[in-house]
Design an enzyme around this catalytic site. Structure first.
Site, PDB file in Angstrom:
ATOM      1  N   CYS A 173       0.783  -1.330  -0.094  1.00 18.07           N
ATOM      2  CA  CYS A 173       0.211  -0.031  -0.001  1.00 18.07           C
ATOM      3  C   CYS A 173       0.616   1.608  -0.012  1.00 18.07           C
ATOM      4  O   CYS A 173       1.800   1.881  -1.199  1.00 18.07           O
ATOM      5  CB  CYS A 173      -0.577  -0.234   1.032  1.00 18.07           C
ATOM      6  N   HIS A 217      -3.903  -5.224   0.161  1.00 18.54           N
ATOM      7  CA  HIS A 217      -2.868  -5.579   2.056  1.00 18.54           C
ATOM      8  C   HIS A 217      -2.745  -7.567   1.889  1.00 18.54           C
ATOM      9  O   HIS A 217      -3.282  -8.368   2.560  1.00 18.54           O
ATOM     10  CB  HIS A 217      -3.597  -5.356   2.651  1.00 18.54           C
ATOM     11  N   GLU A 260      -1.049  -9.083   4.102  1.00 15.26           N
ATOM     12  CA  GLU A 260      -0.679  -9.203   5.300  1.00 15.26           C
ATOM     13  C   GLU A 260      -1.682  -9.474   6.021  1.00 15.26           C
ATOM     14  O   GLU A 260      -2.164 -10.121   7.406  1.00 15.26           O
ATOM     15  CB  GLU A 260       0.101  -8.542   6.241  1.00 15.26           C
TER      16      GLU A 260
END
Ligand code: MN
Length: 247
Positions: free
Chosen positions: A108, A209, A211
């Site tokens: 990001c 994202h 993660e």
């Protein structure tokens, strides 16, 4: 060799006192692939080179916007929160990482930082240029749009599919691509969703994202890649002094 992967942080405040914040999911993602997470506070940019010398790879985390003065633009009325010391630090860190040849991944804001550090620019506010929803906070761990990944790219090899469902929590994106990078994934509206390093630059910048989606196919692989490349980098850097001595 267990690689040490630096993680950038977001300066904020807790009970009125400054803290360096990092969502735990980043730590877990790096820990989960067997690397050591090294949390990096914002420091004087002059320290970037020496900090990078203690690392085998870097992960640039998310956060606010990069100030557009870094890419010679005036702030849009829709520019979000900016943090000039963080920008200066992370841009110096990215450039030092490239100079040392470290594997790096940006997520990001992190992707945007790497792009700007290498001379690229950003779209300051996507809703000004597209109707596709790119900031869907209610569904932060689920795919909200797809990206198409360029055939023959390193990202395609690592992710293992042409079309990937991604979450989307951004209002900015890469505009002009930085030196030594190529755009390699796009949303249906043409928004650049990923860049990667050309030739030997082991860099990924992804706008989504991973993660928050490590359990979904194609997302956890990105952290696996970073750990493997960082381990290779650690080995190469460890053998470098011996090679010099022998020469
Ligand atoms: Mn998106």
């Amino acid at each position: 060799m267990v690689p040490r992967i630096g993680l950038t942080t977001s300066p904020t405040a807790l009970e009125g006192r400054p803290v360096e914040a990092l969502e735990r999911v980043f730590v877990d993602a790096i820990d989960g692939v067997g690397a050591v997470p090294v949390i990096l506070p914002v420091l004087d940019p002059a320290r970037a080179r020496s900090v990078v010398e203690g690392l085998d790879g870097m992960l640039f985390s998310g956060g606010g916007d990069v100030h557009p003065s870094w890419y010679n633009s005036l702030p849009s009325p829709h520019l979000g929160t900016v943090d000039p010391p963080r920008d200066a630090w992370e841009i110096a860190l990215a450039r030092a990482g490239v100079a040392r040849g470290l594997p790096m991944m940006g997520i990001c804001r992190g992707a945007q930082v790497i792009n700007v550090a290498l001379g690229g620019s950003l779209v300051q506010h996507l809703p000004d240029v597209t109707d596709l929803a790119h900031c869907v906070k209610e569904e932060c761990s689920r795919p909200v749009h797809t990206v198409r990944i360029e055939g023959g790219s390193r990202l395609r090899t690592v992710v293992g599919t042409e079309v990937l469902g991604v979450n989307s929590l951004h209002h900015q994106a890469v505009a002009e691509v930085g030196d030594g990078l190529a755009s390699v994934a796009w949303a249906d509206d043409g928004t650049v969703e990923a860049v990667e390093g050309l030739a030997r630059n082991r860099i990924f910048g992804v706008q989504w994202h991973p993660e928050l989606m490590t359990a979904s196919p194609g997302h956890g692989e990105l952290f696996q890649w970073l750990a493997e490349e960082s381990a290779t980098s650690a080995k190469a850097l460890a053998s470098a002094p011996a090679a010099t001595a022998a020469a």
